[in-house]
Scaffold this motif. Sequence first.
Motif, mmCIF file in Angstrom:
data_model
loop_
_atom_site.group_PDB
_atom_site.id
_atom_site.type_symbol
_atom_site.label_atom_id
_atom_site.label_comp_id
_atom_site.label_asym_id
_atom_site.label_seq_id
_atom_site.Cartn_x
_atom_site.Cartn_y
_atom_site.Cartn_z
ATOM 1 N N PHE A 235 27.161 41.478 34.820
ATOM 2 C CA PHE A 235 27.495 42.003 36.144
ATOM 3 C C PHE A 235 28.187 43.357 35.993
ATOM 4 C CE2 PHE A 235 27.447 37.395 36.919
ATOM 5 C CZ PHE A 235 26.582 37.339 38.001
ATOM 6 N N PRO A 236 27.766 44.355 36.744
ATOM 7 C CA PRO A 236 28.448 45.647 36.702
ATOM 8 C C PRO A 236 29.569 45.797 37.731
ATOM 9 C CG PRO A 236 26.344 45.855 37.835
ATOM 10 C CD PRO A 236 26.452 44.424 37.402
ATOM 11 N N GLY A 237 29.743 44.820 38.629
ATOM 12 C CA GLY A 237 30.625 44.989 39.777
ATOM 13 C C GLY A 237 32.108 44.815 39.502
ATOM 14 N N PHE A 238 32.872 44.625 40.575
ATOM 15 C CA PHE A 238 34.328 44.713 40.514
ATOM 16 C C PHE A 238 35.024 43.395 40.216
ATOM 17 C CE2 PHE A 238 38.604 44.850 42.428
ATOM 18 C CZ PHE A 238 39.126 45.942 41.739
ATOM 19 N N GLU A 239 34.814 42.374 41.015
ATOM 20 C CA GLU A 239 35.637 41.167 40.880
ATOM 21 C C GLU A 239 35.344 40.411 39.596
ATOM 22 O OE1 GLU A 239 35.921 38.617 44.258
ATOM 23 O OE2 GLU A 239 36.787 40.166 45.531
ATOM 24 N N TYR A 240 34.123 40.490 39.105
ATOM 25 C CA TYR A 240 33.810 39.837 37.825
ATOM 26 C C TYR A 240 32.745 40.636 37.084
ATOM 27 C CZ TYR A 240 30.588 37.631 41.222
ATOM 28 O OH TYR A 240 29.697 37.397 42.249
ATOM 29 N N GLY A 241 33.062 41.882 36.783
ATOM 30 C CA GLY A 241 32.104 42.720 36.080
ATOM 31 C C GLY A 241 32.736 43.946 35.453
ATOM 32 N N ALA A 242 31.889 44.857 35.008
ATOM 33 C CA ALA A 242 32.331 46.029 34.249
ATOM 34 C C ALA A 242 33.244 46.939 35.058
ATOM 35 C CB ALA A 242 31.113 46.807 33.759
ATOM 36 N N ALA A 243 32.956 47.100 36.356
ATOM 37 C CA ALA A 243 33.807 47.973 37.173
ATOM 38 C C ALA A 243 35.228 47.447 37.234
ATOM 39 C CB ALA A 243 33.232 48.106 38.586
ATOM 40 N N VAL A 302 32.837 44.433 48.668
ATOM 41 C CA VAL A 302 33.907 44.691 47.710
ATOM 42 C C VAL A 302 33.617 43.991 46.396
ATOM 43 C CG1 VAL A 302 36.356 44.326 47.215
ATOM 44 C CG2 VAL A 302 35.644 45.005 49.526
ATOM 45 N N CYS A 303 33.249 42.728 46.485
ATOM 46 C CA CYS A 303 33.144 41.855 45.318
ATOM 47 C C CYS A 303 32.230 42.424 44.239
ATOM 48 C CB CYS A 303 32.655 40.489 45.783
ATOM 49 S SG CYS A 303 32.301 39.331 44.467
ATOM 50 N N GLN A 304 30.974 42.682 44.585
ATOM 51 C CA GLN A 304 29.988 43.170 43.617
ATOM 52 C C GLN A 304 29.208 44.362 44.145
ATOM 53 O OE1 GLN A 304 29.283 42.244 40.396
ATOM 54 N NE2 GLN A 304 31.150 41.042 40.536
ATOM 55 N N ASN A 353 30.877 37.440 57.174
ATOM 56 C CA ASN A 353 31.837 38.180 57.984
ATOM 57 C C ASN A 353 33.229 38.028 57.382
ATOM 58 O OD1 ASN A 353 29.976 39.065 60.063
ATOM 59 N ND2 ASN A 353 29.866 36.918 60.662
ATOM 60 N N CYS A 354 33.521 38.910 56.443
ATOM 61 C CA CYS A 354 34.788 38.810 55.734
ATOM 62 C C CYS A 354 35.086 40.127 55.041
ATOM 63 C CB CYS A 354 34.742 37.668 54.715
ATOM 64 S SG CYS A 354 33.533 37.912 53.409
ATOM 65 N N TYR A 355 36.263 40.215 54.454
ATOM 66 C CA TYR A 355 36.653 41.414 53.709
ATOM 67 C C TYR A 355 35.962 41.475 52.351
ATOM 68 C CZ TYR A 355 39.506 44.689 51.035
ATOM 69 O OH TYR A 355 39.905 45.719 50.237
ATOM 70 N N CYS A 356 35.795 40.334 51.697
ATOM 71 C CA CYS A 356 35.315 40.304 50.318
ATOM 72 C C CYS A 356 33.922 40.907 50.171
ATOM 73 C CB CYS A 356 35.324 38.862 49.804
ATOM 74 S SG CYS A 356 34.758 38.664 48.114
ATOM 75 N N CYS A 357 32.995 40.510 51.000
ATOM 76 C CA CYS A 357 31.611 40.963 50.816
ATOM 77 C C CYS A 357 30.922 41.272 52.142
ATOM 78 C CB CYS A 357 30.813 39.946 50.017
ATOM 79 S SG CYS A 357 31.215 38.228 50.346
ATOM 80 N N GLY A 419 41.142 32.706 56.274
ATOM 81 C CA GLY A 419 41.734 33.531 55.225
ATOM 82 C C GLY A 419 41.565 35.027 55.332
ATOM 83 N N LEU A 420 42.244 35.723 54.420
ATOM 84 C CA LEU A 420 42.259 37.185 54.389
ATOM 85 C C LEU A 420 41.007 37.753 53.741
ATOM 86 C CD1 LEU A 420 43.954 39.782 54.947
ATOM 87 C CD2 LEU A 420 44.810 39.563 52.600
ATOM 88 N N TYR A 421 40.615 37.241 52.584
ATOM 89 C CA TYR A 421 39.467 37.796 51.877
ATOM 90 C C TYR A 421 38.147 37.203 52.342
ATOM 91 C CZ TYR A 421 42.267 40.367 48.440
ATOM 92 O OH TYR A 421 43.122 41.257 47.831
ATOM 93 N N HIS A 422 38.160 35.985 52.834
ATOM 94 C CA HIS A 422 36.888 35.401 53.259
ATOM 95 C C HIS A 422 37.002 34.690 54.594
ATOM 96 C CE1 HIS A 422 37.161 30.903 52.292
ATOM 97 N NE2 HIS A 422 38.347 31.364 51.993
ATOM 98 N N GLY A 423 37.793 35.228 55.501
ATOM 99 C CA GLY A 423 37.934 34.581 56.792
ATOM 100 C C GLY A 423 38.240 35.545 57.915
ATOM 101 N N SER A 424 38.579 34.970 59.050
ATOM 102 C CA SER A 424 38.815 35.766 60.256
ATOM 103 C C SER A 424 40.025 36.685 60.126
ATOM 104 C CB SER A 424 38.993 34.830 61.455
ATOM 105 O OG SER A 424 37.791 34.133 61.728
#
Length: 457
Positions: A235-243, A302-304, A353-357, A419-424
């Motif tokens: 994975f090249p992304g942020f939460e679980y990758g190279a970024a 954000v996530c990937q 519909n969330c902040y994470c993705c 929630g904040l990252y994956h909720g309303s």
Amino acid sequence: MKINRIKIFQPINKNTLLSNVLQTADWIEKYGHIEGDEEHWDVAPGKTTDNRELLLNDTSVYGGAAGISLFYIRLFDVTGEEKWLIKAEAGINYCIKQYQGKEAFFTNERYLPGAYTGYMNGPSGGAYVALKLYQTTGKEEYKTFALRVADDAVETAEEGKNCWSKDYSFLGGGGLILFLLEIYEFSKKKKYLDTAKKAAEYILDQKEESPWGGYRWYVMPTDTFPTIRKAGGYFPGFEYGAAGCGYILAKVYEYTKDERFLTAAKKAAEYIKNIADYSEDHKAALVRYNDTYLTDLYYLGVCQGPIGTSRLFYELYCRTGEESYKTFVLQLTDGLLLSGAPLIHSRGYWRTNCYCCGGAGMLEHFINIHKLTGNRKYLEAAYNAAESVIGESTTRDELRMWYTSWNRHEPEKSDTYTGLYHGSTGCASSLLYFYQYLTKNAGLVPYLEDPYKRLFL
């Protein structure tokens, strides 16, 4: 040509942004549970959730009380209304009461153990928000809790792995590194920096030369990952990758000035740029979800997606002053816009519909890039994102919430989360961020891992 809209469909303004936020806060409180000076909230209203389920801990910053408390600090900063600060304190009081001490840094989970004990799901999320509460209220108990969690993180660190587990992504132990850097900046106590550096050494040791040049990391075992289920994908992304790995190393370099960390972060950026897909004029770019599998799939959040990936490049721009890194931030942002997001959905931007993705993360990103560049097209993109976020919401009895298909591999399932990252809460928080930007040209209490916060200092 000016469009004569029916009044209720007029474009959003500051007042409509704030009213939407307050309607969401009222909805969240429907699912709050108050006991004395503590409060926690149902993670998924109407459903029974298990704290052992990944990222659904009801004290977490990702989906639980810590994240909702951060939102309430933001709401207090904007409105000045004491009731929101009381809510924020109640949420962190609950996190303090639930804290298990050093045991919280260990788990029997075999799959991604670091994600259960790391910043997003573990106690350091609440400790970060407690530190922000201390800086708002001056109450010593919040500073004491933040330092206690940091001390326990230091004392439970082990040699021979990423201190707490072999899961070294930002989602896992890597997030604890950023938390300890935050505590070091606050306290200036060297033990926090020493542990952060030790954990970063492990990330450094896990780097691999990529076939495209630069460094990549096998952060997530793709044979068990639900969207792939085959081994050997990177994975090249942020939460679980190279970024994310590169970003963590660049942050450690900021405090240590150890060139090895900066060099590796640059190599991560090289790898990402080399596997990116560009528009014909080379002004826009997107990075594939995985470098081996699903190479025609582009996550957009954000996530990937480009929002998270851009953070490495912005951090490198701040560390080095090299314009090429800033240029790639804009290429990624323009790639996001050329996809049609946030108005048009795609395989990598499903009904999440969330902040994470989802669109909430896009909204905050467009605001930050407008602040960085002054280019009006990014402000217009922020308006579009806000319209899209609000348009995806559901109202009932003047209460506002968002349904979301959280899991990419289960797009047919749609539920509400608080929630904040994956909720309303995250959706409302992004609208509040926009309100503050339009009203005062200022930011709000930032998420720990957001480097764009320095734009508002």
